[in-house]
Design an enzyme around this catalytic site. Sequence first.
Site, short mmCIF file in Angstrom:
data_model
loop_
_atom_site.label_atom_id
_atom_site.label_comp_id
_atom_site.label_asym_id
_atom_site.label_seq_id
_atom_site.Cartn_x
_atom_site.Cartn_y
_atom_site.Cartn_z
N SER A 157 0.89 -1.06 0.00
CA SER A 157 0.20 0.02 -0.20
C SER A 157 0.81 1.31 0.12
O SER A 157 1.61 1.53 -0.84
CB SER A 157 -0.91 0.09 1.10
OG SER A 157 -2.06 0.96 1.11
N ARG A 227 -12.34 7.07 8.07
CA ARG A 227 -11.89 5.69 8.17
C ARG A 227 -12.87 4.70 7.78
O ARG A 227 -12.65 3.65 7.28
CB ARG A 227 -11.51 5.34 9.82
CG ARG A 227 -10.76 4.10 10.07
CD ARG A 227 -9.66 3.65 9.26
NE ARG A 227 -8.82 2.75 9.76
CZ ARG A 227 -7.74 2.18 9.35
NH1 ARG A 227 -7.00 2.80 8.61
NH2 ARG A 227 -7.31 0.98 10.07
N ASP A 320 -8.43 -6.91 -4.68
CA ASP A 320 -8.16 -5.55 -4.38
C ASP A 320 -8.99 -4.60 -4.94
O ASP A 320 -8.76 -4.42 -6.17
CB ASP A 320 -6.68 -5.47 -4.42
CG ASP A 320 -6.18 -4.12 -3.78
OD1 ASP A 320 -6.98 -3.24 -3.52
OD2 ASP A 320 -5.06 -4.05 -3.42
N HIS A 350 -7.87 -5.44 -0.40
CA HIS A 350 -6.56 -4.58 -0.31
C HIS A 350 -5.86 -5.15 1.08
O HIS A 350 -4.41 -5.34 1.05
CB HIS A 350 -6.76 -3.08 -0.22
CG HIS A 350 -5.53 -2.39 -0.21
ND1 HIS A 350 -4.44 -2.43 -1.15
CD2 HIS A 350 -4.89 -1.56 0.85
CE1 HIS A 350 -3.44 -1.54 -0.81
NE2 HIS A 350 -3.80 -1.03 0.37
N ASP A 351 -6.49 -5.42 2.01
CA ASP A 351 -5.91 -5.89 3.44
C ASP A 351 -5.26 -7.29 3.32
O ASP A 351 -5.05 -7.78 4.40
CB ASP A 351 -7.01 -5.68 4.39
CG ASP A 351 -6.87 -4.20 5.25
OD1 ASP A 351 -6.10 -3.45 4.70
OD2 ASP A 351 -7.63 -4.30 6.05
#
Length: 392
Positions: A157, A227, A320, A350-351
Amino acid sequence: MTIPDVPTQTLPDEGEIGFVHIGSLTTEAGAVIDDVHIAVQRWGELSPTRDNVVVVLHALTGDSHVTGPAGPGHPTGGWWDEMVGPGAPIDTDRWCAVATNVLGGCRGSTGPSSRTRDGKPWGSRFPRISIRDQVEADIAALAALGIDEVAAVVGGSMGGARALEWIVGHPSRVRAGLLLAVGARATADQIGTQCTQIAAIKSDPNWQGGDYHDTGRTPDAGLAIARRFAHLTYRGEVELDTRFGNDAQLDEDPANGGRYAVQSYLEYQGVKLVERFDAGSYVVLTEALNSHDVGRARGGVRKALRSCPVPVVVGGITSDRLYPLRLQQELAEQLPGCAELQVVDSICGHDGFLVESEAVGEMIRKTLLLAGSQSAGPGGAGPGSRKGTTRR
């Protein structure tokens, strides 16, 4: 970018946090940040020839605490615990893993919440910075520690963007790299979602133009909303639907003003971040991500990538949606030193670069093979030549 020479300083004890003073830093845009400190941690011993350093680069809301329990200065445990340690992919019996808290961050490095020489927080006076500026600060910190070349840089990232800037901007300083879940430049989709997060923070009345640090009022609501939105881009669509579907939160009814289960989950993620992160740093670092472009002032992305000789492994994740796989495919196609494009089949989005430990560990091991170091660790005899690579 100008970074004055500074005296050599000392690496902190293993797992402890240290602060490296690098003096004043002139950013890519020409702003001057005075009295810069970079927080540093390390695991493993530095070899006598200083050839076994692996720089681990964190993502947006990460820090230098790659591995280890929560404690003083570390509100959370290590964010990549399984990747660093004896026998781990970054084997600290052989390698010296070094991590910094990025310039602009809020875990020991100079950022908006840091105090300037006038005793007041930087706040809105903290200038815009770029990924390139972050890398220059890291390089200056390592130079102050007597480390001029590293075996490898690894990151995902924003950490992957920093790793890319390392290898393109300073190919003589690094022997190999792992570029994980990242692209060569920010996309319109990324900029759009990230600008919306910034807007959420700045729309909070407690933002106060960025000068809120000593007022007793902080833009917690805006940061939490930012967030929540960001977290949707970090997780996979199928994963979220599998976990939550359209279920109501336990003992609540959305038809009567209650919450959905996924809504409760995202609110929880927002609260967790507010407890440990500074909104000003979130804005500064997100703006840096928006400006990410490895081709800037280098003749464009293609020219910048094709001029980079450093051996790399590129990693992407099938689900992702923040950094889609096509972006890693572009890196693999354009970087002459790309040994392999590894694709992780995961529903975690993505994580996946944080949670798919087995696959990511394999990429790290392959990257360190590319580093070509024949150092056996603290008593090693120095690096060997770079290994040849094949394009995928």
